[in-house]
Design a protein around this motif. Structure first.
Motif, PDB file in Angstrom:
ATOM      1  N   ASP A   1      49.263  -0.705 121.002  1.00  0.00           N
ATOM      2  CA  ASP A   1      47.907  -1.163 122.410  1.00  0.00           C
ATOM      3  C   ASP A   1      46.911  -1.695 121.043  1.00  0.00           C
ATOM      4  N   HIS A  31      44.794   4.813 115.428  1.00  0.00           N
ATOM      5  CA  HIS A  31      45.324   5.593 115.714  1.00  0.00           C
ATOM      6  C   HIS A  31      46.229   5.770 113.950  1.00  0.00           C
ATOM      7  N   TRP A  73      54.162   5.974 120.269  1.00  0.00           N
ATOM      8  CA  TRP A  73      54.927   6.042 121.223  1.00  0.00           C
ATOM      9  C   TRP A  73      56.416   5.912 120.049  1.00  0.00           C
ATOM     10  N   ASN A 129      51.229  10.424 118.497  1.00  0.00           N
ATOM     11  CA  ASN A 129      50.324   9.924 119.368  1.00  0.00           C
ATOM     12  C   ASN A 129      51.481   9.170 120.990  1.00  0.00           C
ATOM     13  N   GLU A 130      51.575  10.339 122.063  1.00  0.00           N
ATOM     14  CA  GLU A 130      52.032  10.476 122.753  1.00  0.00           C
ATOM     15  C   GLU A 130      53.654   9.677 122.980  1.00  0.00           C
ATOM     16  N   ASN A 152      46.570  14.206 126.019  1.00  0.00           N
ATOM     17  CA  ASN A 152      45.911  12.577 126.834  1.00  0.00           C
ATOM     18  C   ASN A 152      46.112  12.785 127.812  1.00  0.00           C
ATOM     19  N   TYR A 180      45.132  10.533 131.917  1.00  0.00           N
ATOM     20  CA  TYR A 180      44.754   9.061 133.375  1.00  0.00           C
ATOM     21  C   TYR A 180      44.276   9.572 134.172  1.00  0.00           C
ATOM     22  N   TYR A 197      44.882   5.410 135.147  1.00  0.00           N
ATOM     23  CA  TYR A 197      46.583   4.751 135.366  1.00  0.00           C
ATOM     24  C   TYR A 197      47.181   5.965 136.421  1.00  0.00           C
ATOM     25  N   GLU A 213      42.246  11.997 125.033  1.00  0.00           N
ATOM     26  CA  GLU A 213      42.360  10.524 125.584  1.00  0.00           C
ATOM     27  C   GLU A 213      41.949  10.910 127.593  1.00  0.00           C
ATOM     28  N   TRP A 250      38.740   8.436 125.303  1.00  0.00           N
ATOM     29  CA  TRP A 250      39.267   6.803 125.308  1.00  0.00           C
ATOM     30  C   TRP A 250      38.777   5.881 125.429  1.00  0.00           C
ATOM     31  N   PHE A 285      37.834  -3.097 122.624  1.00  0.00           N
ATOM     32  CA  PHE A 285      39.059  -3.356 121.028  1.00  0.00           C
ATOM     33  C   PHE A 285      39.668  -4.439 121.200  1.00  0.00           C
ATOM     34  N   ARG A 308      46.482  -6.810 126.531  1.00  0.00           N
ATOM     35  CA  ARG A 308      45.641  -6.382 127.472  1.00  0.00           C
ATOM     36  C   ARG A 308      44.909  -8.150 128.644  1.00  0.00           C
ATOM     37  N   ASN A 356      40.799  -3.804 125.770  1.00  0.00           N
ATOM     38  CA  ASN A 356      41.254  -2.551 125.658  1.00  0.00           C
ATOM     39  C   ASN A 356      39.864  -2.524 126.611  1.00  0.00           C
ATOM     40  N   LYS A 379      38.193  -0.208 127.993  1.00  0.00           N
ATOM     41  CA  LYS A 379      38.607   1.040 128.218  1.00  0.00           C
ATOM     42  C   LYS A 379      36.747   1.752 127.288  1.00  0.00           C
TER      43      LYS A 379
HETATM   44  C1  GCU Z   1      46.962   5.112 125.562  1.00  0.00           C
HETATM   45  C2  GCU Z   1      47.394   5.059 123.932  1.00  0.00           C
HETATM   46  C3  GCU Z   1      46.636   4.586 123.581  1.00  0.00           C
HETATM   47  C4  GCU Z   1      46.478   3.697 124.568  1.00  0.00           C
HETATM   48  C5  GCU Z   1      45.458   3.904 125.799  1.00  0.00           C
HETATM   49  C6  GCU Z   1      45.332   2.975 127.010  1.00  0.00           C
HETATM   50  O1  GCU Z   1      46.630   6.681 125.763  1.00  0.00           O
HETATM   51  O2  GCU Z   1      47.009   6.544 123.273  1.00  0.00           O
HETATM   52  O3  GCU Z   1      46.726   3.751 122.724  1.00  0.00           O
HETATM   53  O4  GCU Z   1      45.239   2.151 124.223  1.00  0.00           O
HETATM   54  O5  GCU Z   1      46.399   5.369 126.124  1.00  0.00           O
HETATM   55  O6  GCU Z   1      46.104   2.897 127.911  1.00  0.00           O
HETATM   56  O7  GCU Z   1      43.952   2.339 126.868  1.00  0.00           O
END
Ligand code: GCU
Length: 597
Positions: free
Chosen positions: A183, A351, A377, A414-415, A472, A474, A478, A502, A547, A552, A557, A567, A569
């Motif tokens: 991402d 990352h 990932w 990461n994840e 992490n 959300y 999400y 995150e 996050w 960025f 996206r 993105n 966020k």
């Molecule tokens: C994930 C991930 C990020 C990504 C973020 C998102 O958790 O680690 O790299 O940008 O979620 O979905 O905004």
């Protein structure tokens, strides 16, 4: 002749073997090759392969010129366009915005190299694969877009008319690290400084100088010389402390040492750095080092023996305001000053390892760092080459930054999805960290899962091998709407500190509406308001890095008029404008700083 054969041996092992990096380039005699480089855009790698798709001996790296009017040469660097180095190519030319493939770079230079001196070509980073040639000779190759590498050119450099050519290819592939889907934008090119580094025939290749892991008043470490005269006396001098230490290296040019000293300990409140001189009979390197101790005990993180809460934010290596890869001190200063404005003392550099400038500036400004390799990932866990690649990036990251006080956490992933192959892969990486540096904490951003509608448990088996658990989540973006965070409880299997590495929500800066309208700043505020309340209910929470600091670019996206390949966020837009949620987090951190956690 001897050096050349040594160079060849060295080259063949470089790709995924122990890093051959010379540490602390800034502390040596250097000449920058930054600036305009001529380029040839080569989507079919025509400059590397012949029409039978075999590597050609007469590729573009030969920089051929027609000698007669009848000669056939179908490229000419000197009549070609240019790109700036350091810099990604995607934001320099509209036609390269989405380009993934090979671009050849050429730089001409003259260099008078005194007898008995050695010369290296140093690259801060090149995304993703680089093959480097000097005067038509291959001097080395490197894989991995975010760590430095250097090659010796002592025997190939001429006083006049040298041409350094680099084939850079940012094509993605399943077995790479990172793999094909991320991402973040796949910025290609010579994204960081290119420097000529001159050293004596026997030089100080590397050293590690830190406060001893188990003592407040002992400095310990090691030094590695490289060259002919390996057995030498050397001194570590810290003038301000009137402390110093002298001893001799062994036959292999190596020496481990420790000596008594009582430095003022480095911390965000007092980022005290000392000038340190490493002096041998043939070489001297100057360095600026902060001495501090970081450790965990049960669910707490201690800095210099005191419990600490990490008030942080995550960030990608994008240049504020101008976009593209960040690569200079000015970029770093804007980013770290924003962390200070958040009343933060911590930043997660996501990352992948960011450029050395931001890490050294964090030393100066007193900002703690989480540094990570792009094991992101679902990479190929059972692929040996993928593992060696990840291990090499980890090694290069640690080698470059092991003397930086600001870095307290090495993150190895990461994840990443649960599997036995993944566990074995990541566990090996943690062992590699311990081999290279036992003074810092190991972490990774783990995923978690529900055991019922309102309970999430952190029991990823990889947590066993970590000092600090990264989490992490959300909730509100999400996973449900913002108030879901009020109804969820977290449980953890581990009596270890947790950092929420995150959480967040997308918001287009300047788009306002009610607090349940996605993409508005008000929805983002709604998420943050519920999240800061949730933070108080997360067990063992000892830090956060929401996050993310700034919007960025991401190819994942596309939403027109809102994301447009960003993105969103960020708490700050890509134009540097703060969103409302920025102040929610700032006030939360101010509260923590005042009343401690
Ligand atoms: C994930 C991930 C990020 C990504 C973020 C998102 O958790 O680690 O790299 O940008 O979620 O979905 O905004």
């Amino acid at each position: 002749m001897k050096n050349f054969s040594l160079l060849v041996v060295f080259l063949s092992q470089t790709i995924f073997c122990q890093s051959s990096l010379t540490t602390n380039i800034d502390g040596r005699k250097t000449v920058s090759l930054n600036g305009d480089w001529q380029i040839i855009i080569d989507p079919y790698e025509n400059g590397y392969y012949n029409y039978r798709y075999e590597p050609s001996d007469w590729g573009y790296f030969k920089n051929q010129k027609p000698r007669t009017k009848s000669d056939l040469v179908e490229y000419d660097f000197d009549k070609s366009e240019t790109l700036k180095v350091p810099g990604d190519w995607n934001t320099q030319k509209e036609k390269l915005f989405l380009y993934e493939g090979t671009i050849w770079y050429k730089k001409d230079f003259d260099y008078y190299l005194e007898k008995g001196k050695r010369l290296f070509a140093y690259f801060g980073a090149a995304n993703y694969k680089a093959i480097v040639y000097l005067n038509g000779n291959k001097i080395g190759e490197h894989e991995g877009g975010f760590t430095p590498f250097n090659f010796e050119i002592t025997n190939l450099v001429k006083e006049k008319d040298n041409f350094l050519i680099v084939k850079v290819d940012n094509k993605r592939s399943r077995e790479f690290v990172p793999t094909v889907n991320t991402d973040w934008w796949n910025y290609g090119g010579l994204t960081r400084d290119v420097i000529l580094v001159e050293v004596p025939s026997t030089f100080i290749k590397d050293y590690f100088i830190q406060l001893d892991k188990n003592s407040k008043n002992e400095i310990s470490g090691w030094i590695q010389l490289y060259g002919e005269k390996l057995k030498q006396n050397f001194h570590i001098k810290i003038p301000e402390l009137q402390e110093g230490f002298s001893i001799s290296t062994d036959e292999s040019g190596f020496c481990k040492f420790n000596f008594k000293a009582k430095p003022v300990l480095w911390s965000p409140e007092n980022p005290k750095l000392y000038n340190v001189l490493v002096e041998t009979e043939t070489d001297t390197v100057t360095e600026r080092i902060g001495f501090r101790r970081i450790e965990t005990k049960d669910a707490n993180i201690f800095l210099n023996g005191k419990p600490i809460f990490l008030r942080g934010i995550s960030a990608h290596e994008e240049a504020p305001l101008r976009g593209g890869r960040a690569n200079n001190e000015e970029d770093a200063r804007i980013i770290l000053n924003w962390v200070k404005e958040l009343n933060g003392n911590f930043i997660r550099l996501a990352h992948y390892p960011h450029n050395e400038k931001i890490v050294r500036l964090a030393d100066e400004l007193g900002i703690l760092i989480w540094s990570e390799i792009p094991v992101y990932w679902t990479i190929l866990w059972d692929n040996e080459q993928t593992y060696l690649n990840a291990q090499n990036q980890l090694t290069e990251m640690i080698n470059r930054d092991k003397n930086r006080a600001s870095i307290i956490l090495w993150s190895v992933g990461n994840e990443t999805p649960l599997s036995n192959e993944r566990l074995i892969f990541l566990k090996k990486l943690t062992e590699r960290v311990k081999e290279l540096d036992n003074t810092r904490l190991i972490t990774a951003a783990l995923e978690n899962h529900y055991i019922n509608d309102s309970t999430i448990v952190i029991d990823d088996p990889f947590g066993e091998y970590l000092d600090v658990i990264g989490l992490n989540e959300y909730l509100g973006w999400y996973d449900g709407l913002p108030d879901k965070a009020d109804r969820v409880n977290y449980q953890t299997k581990y009596n270890k500190p947790i950092i929420v590495s995150e959480f967040g929500a997308d918001a287009l800066q300047g788009f306002y509406g009610d607090s349940l309208t996605r993409w508005t700043e008000d929805y983002q505020v709604n998420v943050y308001e519920h999240q800061v309340k949730l933070m108080k209910r997360i067990p063992n929470l000892r830090g956060m890095s929401p996050w993310i600091l700034m919007d960025f670019r991401s190819p994942r996206r596309p939403l027109p008029g809102i994301q447009d390949f960003y993105n969103r966020k960020g708490l700050i837009s890509n134009k540097g404008i703060k969103k409302k949620a920025f102040y929610i987090l700032r006030d939360f951190y101010t509260g923590i700083e005042k009343n401690s956690w």
